[in-house]
Design an enzyme around this catalytic site. Structure first.
Site, PDB file in Angstrom:
ATOM      1  N   ARG A   1       0.914  -1.093  -0.145  1.00 33.44           N
ATOM      2  CA  ARG A   1       0.006  -0.152   0.240  1.00 33.44           C
ATOM      3  C   ARG A   1       0.932   1.328  -0.139  1.00 33.44           C
ATOM      4  O   ARG A   1       0.274   2.296   0.357  1.00 33.44           O
ATOM      5  CB  ARG A   1      -0.947   0.005   1.177  1.00 33.44           C
ATOM      6  CG  ARG A   1      -1.961  -1.152   1.228  1.00 33.44           C
ATOM      7  CD  ARG A   1      -2.975  -0.899   1.933  1.00 33.44           C
ATOM      8  NE  ARG A   1      -4.103  -1.979   2.097  1.00 33.44           N
ATOM      9  CZ  ARG A   1      -4.223  -3.108   2.447  1.00 33.44           C
ATOM     10  NH1 ARG A   1      -3.129  -3.542   3.316  1.00 33.44           N
ATOM     11  NH2 ARG A   1      -4.828  -4.020   2.321  1.00 33.44           N
TER      12      ARG A   1
ATOM     13  N   LYS B   1       3.949  11.325 -11.538  1.00 32.21           N
ATOM     14  CA  LYS B   1       2.928  10.525 -12.444  1.00 32.21           C
ATOM     15  C   LYS B   1       3.720   9.019 -12.511  1.00 32.21           C
ATOM     16  O   LYS B   1       4.855   9.137 -13.006  1.00 32.21           O
ATOM     17  CB  LYS B   1       2.727  11.046 -13.608  1.00 32.21           C
ATOM     18  CG  LYS B   1       1.640  11.942 -13.560  1.00 32.21           C
ATOM     19  CD  LYS B   1       1.393  12.656 -15.232  1.00 32.21           C
ATOM     20  CE  LYS B   1       0.283  13.424 -15.232  1.00 32.21           C
ATOM     21  NZ  LYS B   1      -0.168  14.056 -16.587  1.00 32.21           N
TER      22      LYS B   1
ATOM     23  N   GLU C   1      11.126  17.351 -25.365  1.00 29.39           N
ATOM     24  CA  GLU C   1      10.635  17.977 -24.216  1.00 29.39           C
ATOM     25  C   GLU C   1      11.274  19.021 -23.589  1.00 29.39           C
ATOM     26  O   GLU C   1      10.638  20.064 -23.214  1.00 29.39           O
ATOM     27  CB  GLU C   1      10.602  16.776 -22.889  1.00 29.39           C
ATOM     28  CG  GLU C   1       9.719  15.526 -23.312  1.00 29.39           C
ATOM     29  CD  GLU C   1       8.049  15.994 -23.007  1.00 29.39           C
ATOM     30  OE1 GLU C   1       7.973  17.040 -22.660  1.00 29.39           O
ATOM     31  OE2 GLU C   1       7.415  15.001 -23.293  1.00 29.39           O
TER      32      GLU C   1
ATOM     33  N   LYS D   1       8.687  22.533 -14.350  1.00 29.22           N
ATOM     34  CA  LYS D   1       7.737  21.627 -13.962  1.00 29.22           C
ATOM     35  C   LYS D   1       7.623  21.624 -12.510  1.00 29.22           C
ATOM     36  O   LYS D   1       6.169  21.266 -12.122  1.00 29.22           O
ATOM     37  CB  LYS D   1       8.313  20.354 -14.591  1.00 29.22           C
ATOM     38  CG  LYS D   1       7.626  19.232 -14.213  1.00 29.22           C
ATOM     39  CD  LYS D   1       7.586  17.826 -14.916  1.00 29.22           C
ATOM     40  CE  LYS D   1       6.703  16.762 -14.881  1.00 29.22           C
ATOM     41  NZ  LYS D   1       6.539  15.800 -15.519  1.00 29.22           N
TER      42      LYS D   1
ATOM     43  N   GLU E   1      -3.413  17.451 -11.901  1.00 24.79           N
ATOM     44  CA  GLU E   1      -3.786  17.668 -13.222  1.00 24.79           C
ATOM     45  C   GLU E   1      -5.278  18.307 -13.247  1.00 24.79           C
ATOM     46  O   GLU E   1      -6.136  17.844 -13.884  1.00 24.79           O
ATOM     47  CB  GLU E   1      -3.510  16.744 -14.119  1.00 24.79           C
ATOM     48  CG  GLU E   1      -3.556  17.526 -15.636  1.00 24.79           C
ATOM     49  CD  GLU E   1      -2.831  16.311 -16.763  1.00 24.79           C
ATOM     50  OE1 GLU E   1      -1.683  15.926 -16.201  1.00 24.79           O
ATOM     51  OE2 GLU E   1      -3.237  16.542 -17.686  1.00 24.79           O
TER      52      GLU E   1
ATOM     53  N   ARG F   1      -1.839  21.933 -14.722  1.00 22.29           N
ATOM     54  CA  ARG F   1      -0.877  21.009 -15.142  1.00 22.29           C
ATOM     55  C   ARG F   1      -0.772  20.429 -16.459  1.00 22.29           C
ATOM     56  O   ARG F   1       0.112  20.023 -17.318  1.00 22.29           O
ATOM     57  CB  ARG F   1      -0.840  19.609 -14.181  1.00 22.29           C
ATOM     58  CG  ARG F   1       0.363  18.702 -14.435  1.00 22.29           C
ATOM     59  CD  ARG F   1       0.595  17.696 -13.392  1.00 22.29           C
ATOM     60  NE  ARG F   1       1.548  16.731 -13.730  1.00 22.29           N
ATOM     61  CZ  ARG F   1       2.154  15.989 -12.676  1.00 22.29           C
ATOM     62  NH1 ARG F   1       1.923  15.915 -11.428  1.00 22.29           N
ATOM     63  NH2 ARG F   1       3.225  15.197 -13.193  1.00 22.29           N
TER      64      ARG F   1
ATOM     65  N   ASN G   1       1.504  19.207 -21.267  1.00 18.22           N
ATOM     66  CA  ASN G   1       1.282  18.619 -22.474  1.00 18.22           C
ATOM     67  C   ASN G   1       1.182  19.421 -23.709  1.00 18.22           C
ATOM     68  O   ASN G   1       0.749  18.791 -24.846  1.00 18.22           O
ATOM     69  CB  ASN G   1      -0.080  17.937 -22.372  1.00 18.22           C
ATOM     70  CG  ASN G   1      -0.258  16.920 -21.368  1.00 18.22           C
ATOM     71  OD1 ASN G   1       0.722  15.879 -21.006  1.00 18.22           O
ATOM     72  ND2 ASN G   1      -1.247  16.775 -20.421  1.00 18.22           N
TER      73      ASN G   1
ATOM     74  N   HIS H   1       1.381  17.811 -27.423  1.00 25.02           N
ATOM     75  CA  HIS H   1       1.441  16.159 -27.217  1.00 25.02           C
ATOM     76  C   HIS H   1      -0.021  15.912 -27.865  1.00 25.02           C
ATOM     77  O   HIS H   1       0.295  14.665 -27.967  1.00 25.02           O
ATOM     78  CB  HIS H   1       1.416  15.809 -25.732  1.00 25.02           C
ATOM     79  CG  HIS H   1       2.921  16.072 -25.052  1.00 25.02           C
ATOM     80  ND1 HIS H   1       3.776  17.184 -24.922  1.00 25.02           N
ATOM     81  CD2 HIS H   1       3.468  15.056 -24.512  1.00 25.02           C
ATOM     82  CE1 HIS H   1       5.024  16.758 -24.344  1.00 25.02           C
ATOM     83  NE2 HIS H   1       4.906  15.551 -24.232  1.00 25.02           N
TER      84      HIS H   1
ATOM     85  N   HIS I   1       1.167  12.412 -29.650  1.00 29.84           N
ATOM     86  CA  HIS I   1       0.407  11.136 -29.231  1.00 29.84           C
ATOM     87  C   HIS I   1      -0.248  10.440 -30.468  1.00 29.84           C
ATOM     88  O   HIS I   1       0.076   9.262 -30.558  1.00 29.84           O
ATOM     89  CB  HIS I   1      -0.352  11.399 -28.220  1.00 29.84           C
ATOM     90  CG  HIS I   1       0.062  11.557 -26.989  1.00 29.84           C
ATOM     91  ND1 HIS I   1      -0.543  12.203 -25.739  1.00 29.84           N
ATOM     92  CD2 HIS I   1       1.174  11.212 -26.145  1.00 29.84           C
ATOM     93  CE1 HIS I   1       0.455  12.429 -24.537  1.00 29.84           C
ATOM     94  NE2 HIS I   1       1.418  11.833 -24.944  1.00 29.84           N
TER      95      HIS I   1
ATOM     96  N   HIS J   1       9.774   9.867 -28.832  1.00 30.55           N
ATOM     97  CA  HIS J   1       8.824  10.645 -28.199  1.00 30.55           C
ATOM     98  C   HIS J   1       9.121  12.279 -28.358  1.00 30.55           C
ATOM     99  O   HIS J   1       8.476  12.962 -28.865  1.00 30.55           O
ATOM    100  CB  HIS J   1       8.502  10.559 -26.849  1.00 30.55           C
ATOM    101  CG  HIS J   1       7.632  11.239 -26.184  1.00 30.55           C
ATOM    102  ND1 HIS J   1       6.263  11.405 -26.332  1.00 30.55           N
ATOM    103  CD2 HIS J   1       7.798  12.256 -25.250  1.00 30.55           C
ATOM    104  CE1 HIS J   1       5.865  12.101 -25.583  1.00 30.55           C
ATOM    105  NE2 HIS J   1       6.682  12.810 -24.973  1.00 30.55           N
TER     106      HIS J   1
HETATM  107  N1  GLY Z   1       4.212  14.421 -18.354  1.00 26.87           N
HETATM  108  C1  GLY Z   1       3.242  15.554 -18.059  1.00 26.87           C
HETATM  109  C2  GLY Z   1       3.106  15.674 -16.573  1.00 26.87           C
HETATM  110  O1  GLY Z   1       3.824  15.047 -15.668  1.00 26.87           O
HETATM  111  O2  GLY Z   1       2.210  15.999 -16.100  1.00 26.87           O
END
Ligand code: GLY
Length: 341
Positions: A117, A139, A181, A209, A219, A223, A227, A230, A234, A246
């Site tokens: 957990r 993430k 990026e 960031k 997000e 946030r 993207n 992107h 994508h 990428h």
């Molecule tokens: N890669 C996008 C984020 O971390 O929100």
């Protein structure tokens, strides 16, 4: 926001009790022993076979290897990892140390989020892409056959060590992937990243960031600007079955986003030219691969982007900066595709 901080190579992601430091610079992987969480007795070092870098936690440590490539981002791999950690007797009070690119930090971070957990983890990202994006912000997750990153958790690391020394041996294609990026960060704030050397530029990207994540960890809104570029990226990756790196896909996506914004009167031609200058400055492509010649197929993939929150949402530039925009006319989307062909 200032690009300089008291120590330009330590950036704090400010999340209250879950705050952590990101160390950026040559040799910072040697700081591992000093950034481990208090009370950790053993370390589960999760890595990939071809990384070429090891770390010494100073604790009793077991090494777990995940397979190479995006295929390793699977629930089956997380299960295997958790079972191996269980067999090795690791507990919630121990620590996971992820050493590798985005695949490793995503998989190891997610295993850390769910094993017993939730246990603490430290990331040592060894690619430019992971250093400026994947390893920062919590993430974690894996892919499903139905799409990328569909299962995961927001689970913040205890610390991140972005050792720029490891970039010297990174294959050029992997470097380009991170540069896409990095190019993105040129447009997220008014800061001038051009004047910075690579280490400072990575630190600046991490700082940008960190600020965005601190303002909107899960997000709910802001946030989403991470993207930027992107939506088309994508679609390119899905249509091209990940043939393009990428960062290269993001590079074309940045130009496309600028062309869309210009057609909506949000930015002027100078700003579009600025996008082209930055992207080409990194030696990245500004055009779609010739094989992706079906506009209908690309537009259909835009709609499947999981970041679409209300109809089709694109992240677009403006005088106010980069922001999510709902309801971009289809004619604009189509016309701007012609500008990246
Ligand atoms: N890669 C996008 C984020 O971390 O929100």
């Amino acid at each position: 926001m200032s690009l300089t901080a008291p120590d330009p190579h330590v950036v704090t992601v400010d999340l209250g009790t879950r705050s952590y430091d990101v160390h950026v610079g040559a040799g910072v992987r040697d700081r591992l022993g000093s950034v481990l969480p208090e009370g950790a007795r053993r370390a589960a070092v999760v890595t990939q076979g071809d990384i070429g870098w090891t770390v010494d936690s100073g604790l009793e440590q077991s090494v777990f290897t995940v397979p190479d490539g995006e295929e390793a981002k699977s629930l089956a791999e997380v299960e295997r990892l958790c079972r191996e950690m269980s067999e090795a007797g690791l507990t919630r009070s121990d620590v996971v140390v992820a050493v590798g690119g985005g695949v490793v930090t995503d998989v190891a971070g997610f295993a850390a989020a769910v094993y017993h957990r939730g246990m603490r983890y430290v990331s040592v990202p060894t690619t430019l892409l992971a250093q400026v994006d994947a390893a920062i912000g919590g993430k974690t997750g894996v892919n499903l056959p139905e799409g990328k990153n569909l299962v995961g958790a927001f689970w913040q690391p205890h610390a991140v060590l972005c050792d720029t020394e490891v970039l010297a041996t990174l294959p050029p294609a992997e470097m380009r992937s991170g540069q896409g990026e990095l190019a993105k960060y040129h447009f997220l704030t008014g800061d001038d990243l051009d004047v910075l050397d690579l280490t400072e530029r990575i630190a600046a990207a991490v700082r940008i960031k960190a600020d965005v994540v601190a303002a909107d960890e899960r997000e709910g809104g802001r946030r989403a600007i991470l993207n930027y570029g992107h939506t088309l990226a994508h679609a390119i990756e899905t249509a091209g079955r990940y043939d393009l790196r990428h960062g290269e896909a993001v590079a074309v996506g940045l130009i496309y986003a600028a062309e869309v914004a210009a057609r909506m009167g949000r930015i002027d031609t100078d700003r579009v030219a600025e996008h082209r200058r930055v992207v080409t400055g990194y030696g990245l492509p500004v055009r779609l691969p010739a094989m992706l010649d079906d506009d209908d197929a690309l537009l259909a993939l835009f709609g499947r982007d999981k970041k679409a929150v209300d109809g089709l949402t694109l992240i677009l530039d403006s005088d106010r900066g980069v922001e999510p925009v709902v309801g971009v006319p289809e004619a604009v989307l189509r016309d701007a595709l012609a500008a990246v062909r």
